[in-house]
Scaffold this motif. Structure first.
Motif, PDB file in Angstrom:
ATOM      1  N   ARG A 268       7.325 -49.295 -19.207  1.00  0.00           N
ATOM      2  CA  ARG A 268       7.296 -48.307 -20.281  1.00  0.00           C
ATOM      3  C   ARG A 268       8.150 -48.693 -21.492  1.00  0.00           C
ATOM      4  N   GLY A 269       9.323 -49.245 -21.246  1.00  0.00           N
ATOM      5  CA  GLY A 269      10.156 -49.690 -22.365  1.00  0.00           C
ATOM      6  C   GLY A 269      10.919 -48.588 -23.068  1.00  0.00           C
ATOM      7  N   CYS A 270      11.399 -47.574 -22.331  1.00  0.00           N
ATOM      8  CA  CYS A 270      12.275 -46.570 -22.943  1.00  0.00           C
ATOM      9  C   CYS A 270      13.538 -47.282 -23.439  1.00  0.00           C
ATOM     10  N   ILE A 378      13.044 -43.001 -28.989  1.00  0.00           N
ATOM     11  CA  ILE A 378      13.451 -43.611 -27.717  1.00  0.00           C
ATOM     12  C   ILE A 378      12.290 -44.288 -27.000  1.00  0.00           C
ATOM     13  N   ASN A 379      11.097 -44.229 -27.604  1.00  0.00           N
ATOM     14  CA  ASN A 379       9.898 -44.867 -27.040  1.00  0.00           C
ATOM     15  C   ASN A 379       9.505 -44.267 -25.694  1.00  0.00           C
ATOM     16  N   LYS A 380       9.641 -42.956 -25.595  1.00  0.00           N
ATOM     17  CA  LYS A 380       9.307 -42.294 -24.339  1.00  0.00           C
ATOM     18  C   LYS A 380       7.808 -42.316 -24.065  1.00  0.00           C
ATOM     19  N   GLY A 381       7.018 -42.276 -25.127  1.00  0.00           N
ATOM     20  CA  GLY A 381       5.587 -42.446 -24.940  1.00  0.00           C
ATOM     21  C   GLY A 381       4.877 -41.255 -24.324  1.00  0.00           C
ATOM     22  N   VAL A 382       5.462 -40.062 -24.425  1.00  0.00           N
ATOM     23  CA  VAL A 382       4.802 -38.858 -23.923  1.00  0.00           C
ATOM     24  C   VAL A 382       4.850 -37.781 -25.000  1.00  0.00           C
ATOM     25  N   THR A 383       3.960 -36.822 -24.892  1.00  0.00           N
ATOM     26  CA  THR A 383       3.880 -35.743 -25.868  1.00  0.00           C
ATOM     27  C   THR A 383       4.109 -34.398 -25.189  1.00  0.00           C
ATOM     28  N   GLU A 384       4.280 -33.379 -26.021  1.00  0.00           N
ATOM     29  CA  GLU A 384       4.408 -32.023 -25.483  1.00  0.00           C
ATOM     30  C   GLU A 384       3.133 -31.619 -24.757  1.00  0.00           C
ATOM     31  N   GLU A 385       2.001 -32.067 -25.281  1.00  0.00           N
ATOM     32  CA  GLU A 385       0.727 -31.778 -24.615  1.00  0.00           C
ATOM     33  C   GLU A 385       0.695 -32.368 -23.210  1.00  0.00           C
ATOM     34  N   THR A 587       6.485 -48.665 -29.246  1.00  0.00           N
ATOM     35  CA  THR A 587       6.008 -49.948 -28.740  1.00  0.00           C
ATOM     36  C   THR A 587       5.134 -49.674 -27.533  1.00  0.00           C
ATOM     37  N   PRO A 588       3.920 -50.228 -27.486  1.00  0.00           N
ATOM     38  CA  PRO A 588       3.012 -49.901 -26.389  1.00  0.00           C
ATOM     39  C   PRO A 588       3.479 -50.449 -25.045  1.00  0.00           C
ATOM     40  N   ASP A 589       3.046 -49.770 -24.004  1.00  0.00           N
ATOM     41  CA  ASP A 589       3.295 -50.181 -22.622  1.00  0.00           C
ATOM     42  C   ASP A 589       2.569 -51.502 -22.365  1.00  0.00           C
ATOM     43  N   CYS A 590       3.263 -52.479 -21.780  1.00  0.00           N
ATOM     44  CA  CYS A 590       2.608 -53.774 -21.572  1.00  0.00           C
ATOM     45  C   CYS A 590       1.559 -53.726 -20.460  1.00  0.00           C
ATOM     46  N   ARG A 591       1.464 -52.609 -19.727  1.00  0.00           N
ATOM     47  CA  ARG A 591       0.364 -52.449 -18.766  1.00  0.00           C
ATOM     48  C   ARG A 591      -0.991 -52.396 -19.477  1.00  0.00           C
ATOM     49  N   THR A 592      -0.975 -52.000 -20.751  1.00  0.00           N
ATOM     50  CA  THR A 592      -2.231 -51.862 -21.479  1.00  0.00           C
ATOM     51  C   THR A 592      -2.864 -53.212 -21.779  1.00  0.00           C
TER      52      THR A 592
END
Length: 619
Positions: A268-270, A378-385, A587-592
């Motif tokens: 994820r890269g937080c 912080i590059n958490k990569g999640v939204t409120e939704e 920054t995108p997750d490298c799993r992608t």
């Protein structure tokens, strides 16, 4: 030897000290070539919940020529009795004094256990400083997450293992046996050990300072010693040996359940997360391996709960399939499955329903920040939704209590971000009411820790927010979260401050640690034992200012205390990530499939070991 029974009736929880648990391994002392004592610098209940202990106990005891026994930090009542009666620190398996072992191996999980390490050395009758030890003393080694900045403990530890220990521990034991042990030549052994990849011997490095106290050089003092020590990483993770007959404590411990490691690492890269860097790359186990290991763990322990362990379990490629298969295989025996770490964007109704088929465990989600702007920082990569979908799934599947984990004091945090935490918690509470959760049972717990800058992360250059400001932010949240159904937990500001000092510290802090220990500091991670005034006195005596460490903003070209420890992720990448954070770019997750360019794979000549989500083909 001593009579343990003479003190057990005088202490709380005597089961902490007796040993004899199910699956304990006993070996013939006289017929075993090298003896290792694994030391966990906290109480038994915490240490026995640590998967790393179980793994290394299995790794070392699988050898015919070696044994490993365990020792834990005695609680204050037991320490008092031990000192009064002259009882040395001992192991649980044989009750032998720790000083009789060849190697004493500490795990470094948390900076606030450092004074316990010194206390355990003293209780064992081992000189605190490595340069005061002779051939009659054990070799003192350490590893774990805090070893990625080993400098505050450099005076006390003979060598550090940097990275994952399963393979390097074997190499260290092989060298020990090859040289006939360290006792015939401690310096020679350490010099040879420094040639093993992943081994850091602090006495073989010199640190120099500028007049302003910053570091000017960290250099080897002997030929052949590497200028940088690169972390060790396990390859072919699906095939790595894993303990399927773990020790089963008699005493209730923090995590009293079977642990199944589904993967290691996180993609994820937080940007605040040290574990996400030091455990890279991600390596997954196959469902077949996990099902086989789970079956054996239940058979050999009798546990009625299997916990799927990793930094982010719901990111495991085949998590839903494995949960379903585990419950199909073990559910009729009353065995439940728990997911201790969940990302809010990786939780579904189907997964929620699967994990509560046998027994409903608690659910914790970690939005980390109260607004999308700060989550992008912080590059958490999640939204409120994402969060609302996840909690809706949980409430619909029957959960009535949800825990939300946040950090305060993150870089670029504003008042709006703090208010966003309370607003998010209230929305989650409202969603539970909308979905029919009884008001008298509905609970949303908000836990807020204080940000601590850690080495080898994009935020390693950032200062910690000053204590008075953290107090103000905690008070603001307390006021905003006063509503029926909401519960607020927070961490002690002074402890977080000291954690930052030690996490960012250099070798000079060794003087502070020793002075703090002499002043009586023990169990500093426990609120009932923590005494900030003693620490302040220790810094005063040592002539060092703790705020210089916690509140200093490093420049990109500063030489950092841990720069000779290489976690595999390039400095150039960390700088880039810090700049992107300040610009609010993700920054995108490298799993992608798109490599973010952290540099780890080419540096360590390794690639992620991921499963195909559809067919389970290793890729």
């Amino acid at each position: 030897m001593f009579e343990l029974e003479q003190v057990l009736h005088r202490v709380q929880k005597p089961a902490r000290y007796v040993g004899g648990e199910w699956n304990t391994i006993y070996k013939d002392w006289g017929k075993t070539a090298v003896k290792v004592a694994f030391a966990f610098p906290d109480v038994y209940e915490v240490g026995m919940s640590h998967l790393g202990l179980q793994i290394l106990y299995h790794v070392v005891n699988s050898r015919e020529d070696a044994l490993m026994e365990r020792t834990f930090a005695p609680w204050v009542d037991m320490e008092r009795e031990m000192r009064r009666r002259g009882i040395p620190l001992f192991t649980l398996e044989s009750h032998r004094p720790v000083r009789d072992f060849d190697i004493l191996a500490f795990t470094l999980q948390y900076e606030m256990t450092f004074t316990n390490i010194l206390n355990m050395l003293d209780l064992a009758g081992i000189p605190l400083c490595s340069d005061q030890r002779g051939p009659e003393h054990p070799l003192v080694i350490a590893g774990g997450p805090c070893a990625f900045n080993p400098e505050p403990l450099a005076s006390f530890i003979d060598l550090f293992v940097i990275g994952e220990g399963e393979e390097v521990f074997h190499e260290l034991l092989d060298l020990y046996l090859e040289l006939g042990g360290h006792r015939a030549g401690r310096r020679h052994f350490l010099r040879r050990a420094a040639e093993i990849p992943g081994i850091y011997v602090p006495s073989l490095y010199r640190v120099e300072y500028h007049p302003d106290g910053t570091i000017s050089a960290i250099e080897p003092i002997a030929g052949g010693v590497p200028p940088k020590v690169t972390k060790r990483v396990i390859r072919n993770f699906d095939q790595v040996s894993f303990p399927v007959k773990p020790l089963v404590p008699y005493l209730g411990v923090v995590h009293d359940r079977g642990m199944l490691e589904v993967q290691r690492g996180c993609t994820r890269g937080c940007r605040f997360c040290q574990a996400g860097v030091i455990y890279r790359p991600v390596r997954e186990k196959s469902p077949a391996t996990l099902l086989r290991q789970a079956s054996k763990i239940v058979k050999h322990t009798g546990y009625d709960e299997i916990s799927l362990v990793s930094l982010s379990t719901a990111d495991y490629s085949r998590v839903q399939e494995v949960v379903r298969s585990l419950l199909d295989q073990l559910g009729d025996m009353g065995v439940s499955v728990s997911l201790p770490s969940l990302r809010v964007d990786a939780f579904s109704v189907a997964l929620a329903r699967e994990v509560q088929r046998v027994r409903r465990a608690s659910l914790t989600f970690a939005p980390e920040a109260g607004t999308q702007r700060l989550r992008d920082v912080i590059n958490k990569g999640v939204t409120e939704e994402n969060l609302m979908e996840a909690v809706s799934a949980a409430f619909a599947a029957g959960w009535q209590a949800i825990k939300l984990y946040f950090m305060i004091g993150l870089p670029a945090e504003t008042e709006e971000d703090l208010r966003g935490i309370a607003e998010l918690a209230r929305r989650v509470l409202a969603r539970g009411r909308e979905l029919g959760v009884p008001r008298n049972r509905l609970r949303v717990t908000v836990s807020a820790s204080s940000f601590v800058p850690k080495s080898h992360t994009p935020f390693q250059w950032e200062p910690q927010v000053e204590m008075e400001e953290l107090y103000r932010r905690q008070a603001l949240l307390r006021g905003l979260l006063k509503e029926k159904g909401l519960v607020f937990h927070w961490h002690e500001v002074e402890a977080s401050f000291l954690e930052a000092v030690l996490a960012r510290g250099d070798r000079r802090l060794g003087r502070v640690l020793e002075e703090a220990w002499r002043l009586g500091c023990r169990f500093d991670g426990w609120s009932e034992c923590f005494d900030f005034a003693r620490w302040q006195e220790a810094f005063r005596v040592a002539g060092l200012d703790p705020t210089w460490y916690a509140y200093r903003r490093y420049a990109y070209d500063d030489l950092l205390p841990w720069d000779h420890i290489d976690a595999g992720v390039s400095r150039k990448y960390l700088v880039l990530e810090h700049k992107r954070a300040m610009e609010g770019k993700v920054t995108p997750d490298c799993r992608t499939g798109k490599c973010p360019g952290c540099g780890l794979c080419p540096t360590l000549e390794i690639e992620p070991e991921l499963l195909d989500r559809a067919e389970g083909v290793s890729g």
